[in-house]
Design a protein around this motif. Structure first.
Motif, PDB file in Angstrom:
ATOM      1  N   PHE A 193       3.743   5.661  -2.576  1.00  0.00           N
ATOM      2  CA  PHE A 193       4.827   6.639  -2.528  1.00  0.00           C
ATOM      3  C   PHE A 193       5.626   6.654  -3.831  1.00  0.00           C
ATOM      4  CE2 PHE A 193       5.255   6.532   2.391  1.00  0.00           C
ATOM      5  CZ  PHE A 193       4.013   7.150   2.469  1.00  0.00           C
ATOM      6  N   ARG A 194       5.941   5.466  -4.335  1.00  0.00           N
ATOM      7  CA  ARG A 194       6.728   5.406  -5.585  1.00  0.00           C
ATOM      8  C   ARG A 194       5.925   5.964  -6.761  1.00  0.00           C
ATOM      9  NH1 ARG A 194       8.308  -0.032  -3.357  1.00  0.00           N
ATOM     10  NH2 ARG A 194      10.356   0.323  -2.399  1.00  0.00           N
ATOM     11  N   ALA A 195       4.630   5.712  -6.776  1.00  0.00           N
ATOM     12  CA  ALA A 195       3.794   6.279  -7.836  1.00  0.00           C
ATOM     13  C   ALA A 195       3.743   7.801  -7.724  1.00  0.00           C
ATOM     14  CB  ALA A 195       2.382   5.694  -7.768  1.00  0.00           C
ATOM     15  N   LYS A 196       3.703   8.313  -6.501  1.00  0.00           N
ATOM     16  CA  LYS A 196       3.684   9.757  -6.296  1.00  0.00           C
ATOM     17  C   LYS A 196       4.989  10.390  -6.779  1.00  0.00           C
ATOM     18  CE  LYS A 196       0.861  11.571  -4.182  1.00  0.00           C
ATOM     19  NZ  LYS A 196      -0.409  12.232  -4.547  1.00  0.00           N
ATOM     20  N   ILE A 197       6.104   9.743  -6.480  1.00  0.00           N
ATOM     21  CA  ILE A 197       7.402  10.271  -6.936  1.00  0.00           C
ATOM     22  C   ILE A 197       7.486  10.244  -8.454  1.00  0.00           C
ATOM     23  CG2 ILE A 197       9.896   9.845  -6.918  1.00  0.00           C
ATOM     24  CD1 ILE A 197       9.561   8.798  -4.061  1.00  0.00           C
ATOM     25  N   ALA A 198       6.989   9.172  -9.071  1.00  0.00           N
ATOM     26  CA  ALA A 198       7.022   9.075 -10.528  1.00  0.00           C
ATOM     27  C   ALA A 198       6.154  10.146 -11.182  1.00  0.00           C
ATOM     28  CB  ALA A 198       6.570   7.687 -10.969  1.00  0.00           C
ATOM     29  N   ALA A 199       5.033  10.476 -10.550  1.00  0.00           N
ATOM     30  CA  ALA A 199       4.122  11.458 -11.141  1.00  0.00           C
ATOM     31  C   ALA A 199       4.527  12.883 -10.834  1.00  0.00           C
ATOM     32  CB  ALA A 199       2.698  11.196 -10.644  1.00  0.00           C
ATOM     33  N   ARG A 200       5.012  13.123  -9.615  1.00  0.00           N
ATOM     34  CA  ARG A 200       5.250  14.490  -9.163  1.00  0.00           C
ATOM     35  C   ARG A 200       6.729  14.846  -9.093  1.00  0.00           C
ATOM     36  NH1 ARG A 200       2.185  16.188  -3.706  1.00  0.00           N
ATOM     37  NH2 ARG A 200       4.136  15.415  -2.834  1.00  0.00           N
ATOM     38  N   GLY A 201       7.591  13.823  -9.143  1.00  0.00           N
ATOM     39  CA  GLY A 201       9.020  14.079  -9.050  1.00  0.00           C
ATOM     40  C   GLY A 201       9.561  14.077  -7.645  1.00  0.00           C
ATOM     41  N   TYR A 216       6.888  15.951   2.470  1.00  0.00           N
ATOM     42  CA  TYR A 216       6.990  15.646   3.895  1.00  0.00           C
ATOM     43  C   TYR A 216       5.718  15.039   4.470  1.00  0.00           C
ATOM     44  CZ  TYR A 216       7.180  16.669   8.924  1.00  0.00           C
ATOM     45  OH  TYR A 216       7.129  16.574  10.289  1.00  0.00           O
ATOM     46  N   GLY A 217       4.554  15.498   4.000  1.00  0.00           N
ATOM     47  CA  GLY A 217       3.300  15.160   4.661  1.00  0.00           C
ATOM     48  C   GLY A 217       2.914  13.700   4.588  1.00  0.00           C
ATOM     49  N   LEU A 218       3.028  13.076   3.403  1.00  0.00           N
ATOM     50  CA  LEU A 218       2.576  11.689   3.240  1.00  0.00           C
ATOM     51  C   LEU A 218       3.342  10.709   4.135  1.00  0.00           C
ATOM     52  CD1 LEU A 218       1.903  11.454  -0.600  1.00  0.00           C
ATOM     53  CD2 LEU A 218       0.242  11.566   1.265  1.00  0.00           C
ATOM     54  N   PRO A 219       4.671  10.750   4.207  1.00  0.00           N
ATOM     55  CA  PRO A 219       5.361   9.822   5.125  1.00  0.00           C
ATOM     56  C   PRO A 219       4.980  10.036   6.585  1.00  0.00           C
ATOM     57  CG  PRO A 219       6.902  10.710   3.521  1.00  0.00           C
ATOM     58  CD  PRO A 219       5.632  11.489   3.393  1.00  0.00           C
ATOM     59  N   GLN A 220       4.809  11.304   6.987  1.00  0.00           N
ATOM     60  CA  GLN A 220       4.413  11.566   8.370  1.00  0.00           C
ATOM     61  C   GLN A 220       3.036  10.992   8.659  1.00  0.00           C
ATOM     62  OE1 GLN A 220       7.202  12.154   9.994  1.00  0.00           O
ATOM     63  NE2 GLN A 220       6.292  13.830  11.147  1.00  0.00           N
ATOM     64  N   LEU A 221       2.115  11.152   7.715  1.00  0.00           N
ATOM     65  CA  LEU A 221       0.775  10.594   7.877  1.00  0.00           C
ATOM     66  C   LEU A 221       0.826   9.076   7.928  1.00  0.00           C
ATOM     67  CD1 LEU A 221      -2.268  11.253   8.007  1.00  0.00           C
ATOM     68  CD2 LEU A 221      -2.301  11.081   5.509  1.00  0.00           C
ATOM     69  N   HIS A 236       0.834  -1.207   0.000  1.00  0.00           N
ATOM     70  CA  HIS A 236       0.000   0.000   0.000  1.00  0.00           C
ATOM     71  C   HIS A 236       0.867   1.256   0.000  1.00  0.00           C
ATOM     72  CE1 HIS A 236      -3.390   2.652   0.695  1.00  0.00           C
ATOM     73  NE2 HIS A 236      -2.740   3.180   1.729  1.00  0.00           N
ATOM     74  N   TYR A 237       1.547   1.542   1.120  1.00  0.00           N
ATOM     75  CA  TYR A 237       2.251   2.812   1.245  1.00  0.00           C
ATOM     76  C   TYR A 237       3.442   2.929   0.301  1.00  0.00           C
ATOM     77  CZ  TYR A 237      -0.575   4.248   5.200  1.00  0.00           C
ATOM     78  OH  TYR A 237      -1.629   4.632   5.991  1.00  0.00           O
TER      79      TYR A 237
END
Length: 475
Positions: free
Chosen positions: A203-211, A215-220, A198-199
């Motif tokens: 996260f990897r999809a977010k990095i691929a899309a946004r570069g 900070y917020g997503l890992p903390q959440l 899941h996480y």
């Protein structure tokens, strides 16, 4: 001439003045400007007269003399050479770019004080002597953690280490150690699978899309994983496994939990049901909290206060204007660069929040121009050439969203409520599709907000068009 204000001057203020460089208002020379004229002019030692000689006897550069006749840059270089000595009397070859980066800072006194702390000194000595490999993992293993993260970012900026997503790297360093604290082997295996599929995948999809991850997503994710582990422990204390969860267990959980805890557990519960690790149960519908808005009058009063700017830093004023005028979320404000600020063909200042760029009205354009030329956190080695509109303290990183939020809080400006009011007021003045494009919002989201606020496209003034004549039927 007025050299200094009346009264005692602390050594720190005097030293800071000895680090001010620019064009002398007297002779037009680019050099050290320790003198202050009667009308606030900045003067060099020659135009000021009687200010003393601040030329370094070693390198010939004008500046604050840290020792007798020796400037701060020479003292800083001596410190760096000593700390990064590989045992041969020279700086370790691989760390030469790091040494040059540290010595290049605009305010050497900051570097000198930093290198008197035991944490950075121990890390730099360990790197110079080869006690750990020159990798992200190697630097990260050296205590203290805060100093190792800072030095690792410097090494990325210097080109010694390859760039990686900082927050993804820290999360990947955190979760194996956290899983080791879970005593129940079955719970540990379940959490590992959930975390991986899941996480980490998200996260990897977010990095691929946004570069970048941010900070917020890992903390959440950290907070939600801890609550998930507590939920599994609660089931175990009642003699149940995840596969034996009943509807009564879920109803009790949602009845006794806060809205924050219920929302935090939903991703895990859906994942567990979809992967058949728990029975298909009914989750109560998620209730959306109504948006709290400040009044338009309160918003206008805050804008006037920011315009006056009494006792406010430029950073705080520009940050507040981006929220109050343009309804920008902090995550998007954090990613703005100086290239997003430009003068258009019409001669007015524009800021690129979407497409097309948004004009900045006077007198707020001058506030943004002043901020661009005097940004914070550019005096150390971390961000000497930072492109960010709000440079952070970490090397190559913008200011943290938590820091931005704290600045707004200290100004007495609630972020969400003012941003919600700002977007709704703009949607009253133009169609959602136009506002969404200029401010970087999605067209669907803007249409939804407009509909909830009771603003529809029928309310806008249409073009003055002549009515079309009906077609004439001919035989």
């Amino acid at each position: 001439m007025r050299r200094w204000p009346e009264g005692p001057i602390c050594s720190g203020c005097f030293a800071n003045a000895m680090e001010i460089y620019g064009i002398c208002d007297g002779c037009g020379t680019d050099r050290l400007l320790p003198g202050i004229g009667p009308d606030g002019q900045r003067w060099c030692t020659d135009c000021g007269g009687g200010l003393g000689d601040y030329t370094c006897t070693r390198c010939g550069r004008e500046g604050w003399r840290e020792h007798a006749g020796i400037c701060g840059w020479c003292v800083l270089r001596d410190q760096v050479d000593e700390l990064l000595d590989d045992g041969t009397g020279r700086v370790r070859v691989e760390l030469t770019p790091l040494a040059a980066l540290i010595v290049s800072m605009k305010r050497p006194r900051s570097g000198i004080r930093w290198l008197t702390r035991p944490g950075p000194c121990g890390i730099l000595r360990a790197l110079a002597r080869g006690e750990v490999p020159l990798t992200h993992e190697g630097v990260h293993s050296l205590p203290p953690l805060k100093s190792s993260i800072y030095i690792r970012d410097l090494m990325v900026t210097a080109g010694i280490l390859p760039p990686v997503d900082k927050f993804m790297f820290l999360f990947e360093q955190w979760w194996p150690a956290w899983l080791d604290t879970i005593t129940d082997p079955e719970h540990r295996a379940t959490l590992r699978l959930f975390l991986t599929w899941h996480y980490l995948r998200v996260f990897r999809a977010k990095i691929a899309a946004r570069g970048e991850l941010g900070y917020g997503l890992p903390q959440l994710a950290r907070a939600r994983l801890r609550l998930t582990a507590a939920f599994l422990n609660d089931l175990a204390s009642r003699g149940r496994t995840l596969a034996e969860t009943t509807q009564a267990d879920l109803d009790r959980l949602f009845a006794q939990s806060s809205p924050h805890q219920r929302n935090a557990l939903r991703p895990f519960l859906r994942w567990a049901m979809n992967t058949r690790r728990m029975p298909q149960l009914d989750l109560p519908p998620q209730q959306e909290r109504p948006v709290t808005l400040v009044t338009q009058r309160q918003r206008i009063q805050l804008i006037r206060r920011i315009h006056d700017g009494d006792g406010m830093e430029l950073t705080d004023r520009v940050l507040a204007l981006l929220v109050l005028l343009y309804a920008q979320p902090l995550a998007r404000i954090q990613q703005l660069t100086v290239t997003d600020i430009a003068t258009g063909d019409d001669g007015h200042l524009h800021i690129r929040l979407g497409d097309p760029p948004t004009p900045v009205p006077a007198p707020f354009d001058q506030v943004i121009r002043q901020h661009v030329t005097a940004r914070r956190n550019q005096m150390t080695a971390a961000n000497t050439t930072s492109p960010w509109l709000f440079p952070g303290r970490a090397s190559g990183q913008p200011m943290h969203t938590t820091s931005l939020r704290l600045r707004l809080h200290n100004l007495g400006i609630p972020n969400l409520t003012n941003r919600s009011r700002a977007i709704r007021e703009m949607l009253r003045q133009a169609p959602p599709i136009i506002i969404a494009g200029m401010l970087g919002y999605s067209a669907t989201g803007a249409e939804k907000i407009a509909a909830e606020y009771g603003t529809h496209w029928q309310h806008y003034v249409g073009l003055d068009r002549q009515p079309r004549r009906p077609p004439r039927l001919t035989e």
